[in-house]
Write a protein that holds these residues in place. Sequence first.
Motif, short mmCIF file in Angstrom:
data_model
loop_
_atom_site.label_atom_id
_atom_site.label_comp_id
_atom_site.label_asym_id
_atom_site.label_seq_id
_atom_site.Cartn_x
_atom_site.Cartn_y
_atom_site.Cartn_z
N ARG A 64 2.36 4.86 1.03
CA ARG A 64 2.70 5.41 2.33
C ARG A 64 1.73 6.52 2.70
NH1 ARG A 64 6.77 3.22 -0.04
NH2 ARG A 64 8.49 2.24 1.09
N VAL A 86 0.84 -1.20 0.00
CA VAL A 86 0.00 0.00 0.00
C VAL A 86 0.87 1.25 0.00
CG1 VAL A 86 -1.93 -1.12 1.14
CG2 VAL A 86 -0.14 -0.07 2.53
N LYS A 103 -4.45 -0.79 11.76
CA LYS A 103 -4.14 -0.11 10.52
C LYS A 103 -3.44 -1.07 9.56
CE LYS A 103 -3.79 4.78 11.75
NZ LYS A 103 -2.91 5.98 11.72
N GLN A 104 -3.85 -1.01 8.28
CA GLN A 104 -3.25 -1.87 7.26
C GLN A 104 -1.73 -1.82 7.33
OE1 GLN A 104 -4.52 -3.98 4.67
NE2 GLN A 104 -2.34 -4.50 4.61
N ARG A 156 -3.69 4.81 5.67
CA ARG A 156 -3.90 3.37 5.54
C ARG A 156 -5.26 3.00 6.11
NH1 ARG A 156 0.61 3.32 8.60
NH2 ARG A 156 -0.20 1.73 10.00
N THR A 157 -5.90 2.01 5.51
CA THR A 157 -7.20 1.55 5.95
C THR A 157 -7.13 1.04 7.39
OG1 THR A 157 -7.77 0.87 3.71
CG2 THR A 157 -9.08 -0.08 5.48
N GLN A 160 -4.40 -5.08 -2.04
CA GLN A 160 -5.23 -4.00 -1.49
C GLN A 160 -5.26 -2.79 -2.43
OE1 GLN A 160 -6.73 -4.14 2.21
NE2 GLN A 160 -6.74 -6.04 1.05
N SER A 177 2.08 -2.52 5.83
CA SER A 177 2.73 -2.39 4.53
C SER A 177 3.89 -3.38 4.40
CB SER A 177 3.24 -0.97 4.36
OG SER A 177 4.31 -0.72 5.28
#
Length: 305
Positions: free
Chosen positions: A74, A72, A98-99, A77-78, A258, A101
């Motif tokens: 930077r 994802v 939080k998603q 974030r989902t 994602q 990375s």
Amino acid sequence: MISSTRQPFHQDGNVLRRSAAMQRAHQKAQQALAAAAEKQARTPTPFILPGIKETARAIPNYIARSAVFAPVRRGWRTLHDDAVFLEGSNILLKGSGKQLSEDHADIWMHAMYLQTTALLGEAPVINRADFLRGMGRPTGGSQYEWLHEGMKNLARFTLCIEARRKDGSIKYSYGNHPSTRVLAMIGGFDYDAHSGCYTIYADPRWAQIFGNREYALVDWSKRLQMRLDLSKSLQRLIGTSSDIQQKYSLDILKERAQSSGRMRDFRVSLERSLAELEALNVIAEPRVEAAIKGHEQAVWTRLDR
């Protein structure tokens, strides 16, 4: 005349007794499962991963196949709340936080590697500069802040995971039932500002998830050369299968990454990442081709074993 009456089926005494007995048996099974999980969560377990070394890292197959870590962008974030990341006949994997990375994946895999270097029952202690060097990163103020934020994100991200054997019996179950505790990506950490050292705590239950060699080995030196996050994501996926020829639907790869953009944009990014993996001799002959019903799939030959 006296007419006989009978209770409705759902109120029949025998049925009610059998139902109550089944409920008690189910509750006892759940309590036993919770007790076993709680005992394991408190019991120091040897963290031995064959194949892991200075030039290789490991990640459990279920985690590597899922979108727990994703390439994802930077910044924003989902925020997930018990989101399903992987579901099948033998696995249910959900996550909250939080998603994460590919940067988080680097920190996490390196932290797990350090866990294998610690003595039984002890938490590894490492200087933050050495931690960064182990990930091929420079040292300095902004990098120290990046590392600390990443550690906090990992400590806040929790999993609910239940894996079953082929016969349907439970292999392990953490956080999927009210009586069992969720599993944090990193159980916690302490930071000593004076020495600049982290003490990293890994939940002992990770040893079971890594057990029976159910993990992918990641070539660390090649990963550190990758410039594209999608390449890093695909490297993890490639390692979960022993198949030489591998095929994945672009729809599946896009969802796993994602990616919320257009498919044609994702395809451009995918082809760029496949070329990078080919240049690093992770795969050979990568291509995107037509599959059934007009769908497209990515195809490659695995080289990195």
